[in-house]
Design a protein around this motif. Sequence first.
Motif: not given
Length: 125
Positions: A44-69
């Motif tokens: 939600a923070g990434v979707g809401g463009n919260v800078k700290k959370l976008v930085r975390t997502a952009s940090s280069g770490r591996k990312i797992i995304a889980i969606d229901g549908c």
Amino acid sequence: MLKTESPEKPLVYSCSGCSSAAQMANYLAIKMDREGIAEMSCIAGVGGNVKKLVRTASSGRKIIAIDGCPLACSKACLGNHNISPDVHFELTKFGVGKKQHHDFDLEEAGRVLKEIESHLMLQAL
């Protein structure tokens, strides 16, 4: 149980919408966080463009995304910042039904978590 020993655990993001499948996605991400498989962060923070959370997502770490549908909301939120998950799970592909106004099945969630863990071990994520 799969446990990541690296200090840089992969990040895990999940949708957390109102359907049973979305709530299962959120539950699985929480379980992965609590079991040390990945570190959950806030989509939600990434979707809401919260800078700290976008930085975390952009940090280069591996990312797992889980969606229901197939709407793939968590993957789409990441994509809005040109971030692609290293691995993406859509729970309907695991046979999880999407039901409105219902809770997810805890036993089914346990089965799906084992399948996700097996997939992650094969990916060496």
